[in-house]
Design an enzyme around this catalytic site. Structure first.
Site, mmCIF file in Angstrom:
data_model
loop_
_atom_site.group_PDB
_atom_site.id
_atom_site.type_symbol
_atom_site.label_atom_id
_atom_site.label_comp_id
_atom_site.label_asym_id
_atom_site.label_seq_id
_atom_site.Cartn_x
_atom_site.Cartn_y
_atom_site.Cartn_z
ATOM 1 C CB CYS A 105 -6.626 -0.460 0.054
ATOM 2 S SG CYS A 105 -7.839 0.818 0.350
ATOM 3 C CG HIS A 133 -8.677 -3.410 3.407
ATOM 4 N ND1 HIS A 133 -7.324 -3.260 3.604
ATOM 5 C CD2 HIS A 133 -9.171 -2.180 3.177
ATOM 6 C CE1 HIS A 133 -7.015 -1.973 3.497
ATOM 7 N NE2 HIS A 133 -8.107 -1.300 3.239
ATOM 8 C CD GLU A 167 -6.536 -6.752 4.221
ATOM 9 O OE1 GLU A 167 -6.884 -7.075 3.060
ATOM 10 O OE2 GLU A 167 -6.279 -5.579 4.557
HETATM 11 N N1 GLN Z 1 -5.119 6.218 1.304
HETATM 12 C C1 GLN Z 1 -5.973 5.515 0.411
HETATM 13 C C2 GLN Z 1 -7.409 5.987 0.518
HETATM 14 O O1 GLN Z 1 -7.790 6.596 1.477
HETATM 15 C C3 GLN Z 1 -5.889 4.023 0.612
HETATM 16 C C4 GLN Z 1 -6.363 3.554 1.942
HETATM 17 C C5 GLN Z 1 -5.977 2.136 2.240
HETATM 18 O O2 GLN Z 1 -5.015 1.609 1.702
HETATM 19 N N2 GLN Z 1 -6.670 1.520 3.173
HETATM 20 O O3 GLN Z 1 -8.202 5.738 -0.363
#
Ligand code: GLN
Length: 530
Positions: A383, A508, A510
């Site tokens: 992310c 994600h 995970e």
């Molecule tokens: N802050 C980033 C976004 O909002 C990444 C978010 C994250 O790593 N879950 O896109």
């Protein structure tokens, strides 16, 4: 008719009540019953999404876009099944719906009160989730510790539910700490006696007691607990410290908990098949070779902040018979120059650039990323990790000085990462990110395609920003290619072409990893390090 097992906690929080609940759910499910595990969080937030990891550990994301408590992650992993946002109930949700009903006039003429309106709403929610999921048994973990003001309405609802559903249909399990006095080597039962007294004051007599302790409860300790709590000795179980949390279901089962619980619920007992779970636990415990994983993030002092990632690494490493050895790198310290980047560069290791929000620590991660890329090490960006990979490459390979994410620098001349269009109009911050399971279509010939072995994949998301499509050509020319796009046209996976494993995902992965079904990206990541 749905049966309900309530799990309460005594003496102190963070005892592993979530793991106990997940383990009990695992055993009931493997005994052939459909289980709906439910976590009750007595805080007023509607969900965990608006809390930071310091306050609450990781925010777990469900397929249907719920931002839930991390215990939902334990439940999914132990059950091998995906749950819904509705498996997590908070005080905020209960009050919000009662207040909305009051405004609609549904209680016209009534004084709206905790008993019966709030408690009815709690009971309705529990039974609705179980019904929706066709559950034979709802296993309901009441967060916090008996004696907390916040949990009182939930305990009251739990008490009432036995009256509503009948004796055989509701079971109360109390999990409490039995501390070890190290100077005398004695297990002390007084704190547990007090928490059971507190429960009984509320009107709940536990049917089963699970003593959380460093060591197993002895017979004489069980006798003592039995005498003071009115629970027969054969309904008292040990939950000692173990090498891996995945051992807990086996430990409970070996003490006869499964049979006792099933019979107490008035159900027919069938011996559960635990063979694949046993194999997994054996493999974890016998993995002696280790693999070093550096975790680069900002909440590294609170290990639960990245719980699902840690578990996903364990699942994948176990598949290869290796044990992960985690090294935590605090990105804010790298940023301040307190940690020298070269001191964390280790050619035998793999690196995960962890998810995150906001400016703090971002430059530290970018600094580490540059070294990792230049040394062609195995790196997985998750992310925010992917977004910062793009920023680093834009700055140092494309030559776009001061390139950045607009989340970090709103005035950057090169917004390589920018807010999603759909997000720009949104004013409310709770539950409004791009959330939950999303489809991505992978490009043939890429590493990511090879890893998944198919074209269409679904992973869970939680973000507001994306790699800006306007910069994709330039990033791709530098070798950082898009390996898969979301249906809306966002780059969901990117990789450095020709590298062993330098790969980022907007998703994600995970969250979907299970012990018996490790996530493909994590498997490939571990394999690349080995
Ligand atoms: N802050 C980033 C976004 O909002 C990444 C978010 C994250 O790593 N879950 O896109």
């Amino acid at each position: 008719m749905t049966k309900v097992v309530f799990i309460t906690g005594g003496v102190m929080s963070s005892l592993g009540k979530g793991v106990a609940t997940a383990s009990i759910s695992n055993l009931l499910s493997r005994s052939g019953y459909t289980v709906s595990p439910i976590k009750i969080d007595p805080y007023i937030n509607i969900d965990a999404g608006t809390m930071n990891p310091y306050a609450h550990g990781e925010v777990f994301v469900t397929d249907d876009g719920g931002e839930t408590d991390l215990d939902i992650g334990h439940y999914e992993r132990f059950l091998g099944k995906n749950l819904s946002r509705y498996n997590n109930i908070t005080t905020g949700q209960i009050y919000l719906s009662v207040i909305q009903k009051e405004r609609k006039g549904e209680y016209l003429g009534d004084t709206v009160q905790i008993i019966p309106h709030i408690t009815n709403e709690i009971k309705r929610r529990i039974l609705d989730v179980a019904k929706e999921q066709n559950a034979d048994i709802a296993v309901v973990e009441i967060g916090g510790t008996v004696g907390d003001i916040e949990s009182l309405p939930f305990l009251e609802a739990a008490r009432q539910l036995r009256l509503d559903l009948g004796f055989l249909n509701v079971v109360y399990i109390h999990v409490a700490l039995v501390p070890l006095n190290r100077s005398t080597g004695e297990l002390k039962t007084k704190p547990l006696q007090h928490s059971v007294q507190e429960l009984r004051r509320i009107g709940i007599q536990p049917d089963i007691i699970i003593g959380r302790s460093e060591v197993e409860l002895t017979e004489s300790i069980k006798n003592k607990i039995s005498l003071f709590t009115n629970v027969s000795v054969d309904m008292i179980f040990s939950d000692p410290d173990v090498q891996t949390i995945y051992e807990v279901p086996l430990l409970f089962h070996s003490q006869g908990l499964t049979r006792k619980l099933v019979e107490r619920l008035g159900l027919r007992y069938r011996e559960p098949d635990l063979s694949d779970w046993e194999r997994f636990v054996h493999k974890i415990k016998s993995s002696d070779r280790s693999v070093k994983i550096y975790m680069v993030g900002k909440y590294t002092s609170v290990r639960d902040s990245y719980l699902s990632i840690v578990e996903a690494v364990k699942h994948a490493a176990t598949e290869f018979g290796v044990r992960p050895e985690f090294r935590w790198v605090e990105a804010t310290e790298v940023e301040k120059g307190k940690i020298d980047v070269e001191s964390v560069i280790d050619s035998d290791a793999g690196y995960i650039i962890l998810p995150g929000f906001g400016k703090r620590g971002a430059e530290g991660k970018i600094k580490v990323l540059r070294y990792l890329r230049e040394n062609r090490l195995s790196v997985l960006g998750i992310c925010f990790g992917l977004q910062l990979m793009a920023v680093e490459i834009a700055r140092n390979m494309v030559g776009l000085d001061r390139a950045n994410s607009t989340e970090i620098d709103p005035n950057t001349p090169y917004p390589v990462v920018d807010m999603l269009e759909e997000q720009k109009k949104i004013k409310m911050l709770g539950g409004t990110m791009r959330l939950g399971s999303r489809r991505a279509v992978l490009k043939k010939g890429t590493l990511v395609y090879k890893i998944y072995g198919k074209e269409v994949v679904y992973e869970r998301h939680r973000h507001r920003y994306e790699v800006n499509p306007k910069y994709i050509d330039r990033l791709e020319n530098a070798g950082f290619i898009v390996s898969g796009y979301s249906d809306e046209g966002f780059p969901d996976f990117m990789e450095m072409k020709g590298y062993r494993f330098y790969l980022g995902t907007q998703a994600h992965p995970e969250f979907k990893s299970k012990p018996l079904e490790p996530a493909p990206l994590f498997l490939a990541f571990i394999e690349s390090i080995l």
